[in-house]
Design an enzyme around this catalytic site. Structure first.
Site, PDB file in Angstrom:
ATOM      1  N   GLY A  57       0.859  -1.179   0.000  1.00  0.00           N
ATOM      2  CA  GLY A  57       0.000   0.000   0.000  1.00  0.00           C
ATOM      3  C   GLY A  57       0.895   1.228   0.000  1.00  0.00           C
ATOM      4  N   ALA A  58       0.539   2.225  -0.805  1.00  0.00           N
ATOM      5  CA  ALA A  58       1.421   3.375  -1.032  1.00  0.00           C
ATOM      6  C   ALA A  58       1.813   4.079   0.267  1.00  0.00           C
ATOM      7  CB  ALA A  58       0.746   4.360  -1.988  1.00  0.00           C
ATOM      8  N   ARG A  99       9.944  -0.011  -4.492  1.00  0.00           N
ATOM      9  CA  ARG A  99       8.627   0.003  -5.151  1.00  0.00           C
ATOM     10  C   ARG A  99       8.503   1.343  -5.894  1.00  0.00           C
ATOM     11  NH1 ARG A  99       4.625  -3.227  -3.037  1.00  0.00           N
ATOM     12  NH2 ARG A  99       4.093  -3.311  -5.237  1.00  0.00           N
ATOM     13  N   GLN A 198      -4.496  -9.450  -1.912  1.00  0.00           N
ATOM     14  CA  GLN A 198      -4.816  -8.380  -0.963  1.00  0.00           C
ATOM     15  C   GLN A 198      -6.332  -8.193  -0.825  1.00  0.00           C
ATOM     16  OE1 GLN A 198      -2.621  -8.085  -3.479  1.00  0.00           O
ATOM     17  NE2 GLN A 198      -0.887  -6.802  -2.944  1.00  0.00           N
ATOM     18  N   ASP A 239      -2.089   4.333  -6.511  1.00  0.00           N
ATOM     19  CA  ASP A 239      -0.719   4.414  -6.000  1.00  0.00           C
ATOM     20  C   ASP A 239      -0.035   5.692  -6.466  1.00  0.00           C
ATOM     21  OD1 ASP A 239      -1.415   1.402  -5.934  1.00  0.00           O
ATOM     22  OD2 ASP A 239       0.308   1.643  -4.617  1.00  0.00           O
ATOM     23  N   ASN A 249      -2.632   2.065 -10.407  1.00  0.00           N
ATOM     24  CA  ASN A 249      -3.135   1.296  -9.271  1.00  0.00           C
ATOM     25  C   ASN A 249      -2.850  -0.168  -9.585  1.00  0.00           C
ATOM     26  OD1 ASN A 249      -4.524   1.161  -6.719  1.00  0.00           O
ATOM     27  ND2 ASN A 249      -6.295   0.335  -7.780  1.00  0.00           N
ATOM     28  N   LYS A 250      -3.124  -1.019  -8.612  1.00  0.00           N
ATOM     29  CA  LYS A 250      -2.878  -2.460  -8.754  1.00  0.00           C
ATOM     30  C   LYS A 250      -3.298  -2.963 -10.137  1.00  0.00           C
ATOM     31  CE  LYS A 250      -1.565  -4.648  -6.219  1.00  0.00           C
ATOM     32  NZ  LYS A 250      -0.095  -4.754  -6.149  1.00  0.00           N
TER      33      LYS A 250
END
Lengths: 353, 353
Positions: A57-58, A99, A198, A239, A249-250
């Protein structure tokens, strides 16, 4: 583990905290069945935990990294005080690379380096100054998430069946709590979000903690759910958000945004503190490519034929044309996003985040 | 297990066959790491194997069920010869309900009942007649798949990077073999296809057996792959095709068809013997809803929070407007499909399948 035993997922300070000389990190990979903390005593431990998805998670990885840098500052300062700042700058650069897609990791580490420099110049206790910095950041992050969540709740209607992807973090939980408080009945459909699950592990747990109905689907099922009315809107996190409204995002998010448009369902993004004003458009966002083996091996068992490689882009980019609104702590922004963002950046950003 | 030890996946007669009084079924769930056969000695065993995904795929389950009915015919005939046909009719009905979406299961069982009736009236050995019937069906199915595969190969170009979803069966393998024979260089991207992972387990294995490059992705990654040029066309199978060109296939297919259209990439369907002329449109296709626990539990480990239910539609419907071509054994059909299908049904269907 019983759900009651897990701290409220929106409270990151109970998932990432300093105990003596150790950084404790809740191992999200072990949820929802086990409550396990990883103890990190070095920067290297923290980098590995981030890279290995112990925490993700960011925001969460930004705080974990920032605490890691504080631990490293303490270790180094005793030995070579005068080399500390250049050394920490190098450490921060390597942490940023763990990341690369989310932008909060870089932003928090850069601010932390400024704090470190100031504390060093004033001769303050570096470790204490940096721990206080992270605690303050977490506090402000919480306030940002709360405001963002409250703003998002205005987009949720009584009876909504909301698809989300991956784990959209604290703002999502605050949005659910606020909507419940407003008397709205909601149901969540969570994609499991392979390979790290997740959605299955965290989003279902968060919904249970809040007391909102939730069902789990695989990542291939959203179009069926949209067609059949099982879901009627989509709300995901981000993100990184570019100034043109492109959202990283994911991986999978782009797929659901395209499908939402096809089915004429609204697609909303939780933008927390807003866009990254240093990122102009989607092409400027680096997409993290992770080890393909994280796709071909599941829970230590190989699922693909011998010699077959996996391919693992961890994020994808959803273009602004597919997004109906981006919710920030300063309010809901509608297209054209570049116009809306300019107002936020100039009027609110400097004070809020 | 070594890839060399697995029979060529396009040859169903090595995966589903009678040995004495036992039906042997290759357990696809155990692939690619284990080569294991399940021995079925009763109709109940076979129904459980089909329902439990030991064997899957529209043709494969039809042959397994048909063999199961042959076993049952043998068992019953000895005791109550005159009641055999009505009894088998009931058995066939319950077998059809094991997997309602695909239409081949029903079609093969109905033909088998006719064969049984004829053999019974002629006083022939019922078991032998039915086993021969299934062998003949498998042989014809193989020819259909080969022709369909050859026709599909014409849609594949040198350098293509082809996304497929789930395991598209023998016709896909024949298409790859034919394309290779024609000197085309191909690469496959396979979605893992949760929850049963047929893409990871079977499609990667099939590509390896053929000698075509293959990479595995999760079910959320195709839009990223389309945007980045990692894939440039989509080729999937169908469990049932309606006369309007609507296609029922493994859930997720609709999502990828929508994404392919958004990215302006061709979306092709392997239609094997063509549409089901008894199914008018997509709404007429029943979608099998399986146990939600198959989503919340993965390889015997629970992945969702306590008390959270899974939702598991096994198929979805892709509308004809998103499909660029449906490949049948009689040729490639382009939109409008209802027109093209009428020609196939009247000129070819009766003899081909």
């Amino acid at each position: 583990v019983n759900i009651e035993g897990v701290p409220p997922l929106e409270d990151l300070s109970k998932q990432i905290f300093i105990e003596g000389n150790t950084l404790k990190i809740l191992d999200r990979r072990a949820l929802p069945t086990k409550l396990r903390f990883m103890a990190c005593t070095s920067l290297d431990d923290v980098a590995k935990a981030i890279k290995g998805m112990v925490i993700q998670g960011a925001s969460a990885i930004a705080y974990a990294a920032a605490y890691g840098l504080a631990l490293e500052a303490k270790r180094v300062y005793r030995k070579r005080a005068h080399e500390t700042i250049p050394y920490l700058t190098g450490c921060a650069e390597s942490l940023k690379m763990t990341r690369p897609t989310g932008e909060k990791l870089s932003r928090v580490l850069d601010k932390e380096l400024i704090t470190a420099k100031q504390a060093h110049e004033r001769g303050e206790d570096l470790f204490r100054a940096l721990v206080q910095f992270v605690e303050r950041e977490m506090w402000r992050g919480r306030e940002t998430a709360e405001r963002c969540g409250r703003n998002a709740a205005a987009l949720l209607r009584d009876g909504d069946r909301v698809l989300t992807h991956c784990y959209p973090g604290p703002a999502f939980i605050y949005a659910l709590r606020e909507a419940l408080k407003e008397g709205k009945n909601l149901n969540i459909v969570a994609t499991e979000t392979r390979p790290y699950l997740q959605g299955a592990k965290l989003t279902t747990l968060a919904a249970k903690q809040v007391g909102v109905g939730v069902r789990l689907v695989t990542d291939g099922m959203p179009a069926y759910c949209m067609q059949q009315g099982v879901i009627n809107k989509v709300l995901v996190a981000a993100d990184r958000i570019a100034m043109d409204g492109s959202v990283a995002n994911k991986v999978g998010t782009r797929l659901y945004a395209i499908a939402a448009r096809y089915h004429r369902l609204p697609f909303y993004v939780l933008g927390y503190g807003g866009p990254d004003y240093l990122t102009r458009c989607g092409d400027d966002i680096p997409i993290e490519l992770r080890d393909g083996e994280e796709v071909t091996v599941f829970e230590n068992r190989r699922i693909a034929a011998e010699g077959v490689e996996g391919f693992y882009p961890a994020f994808d980019i959803t273009p602004p044309e597919l997004i109906d609104a981006i919710v920030t702590d300063a309010g809901v922004v509608y297209p054209p996003f570049n116009e809306g963002f300019k107002r936020i950046v100039t009027t609110v950003r400097s004070s809020a985040d």
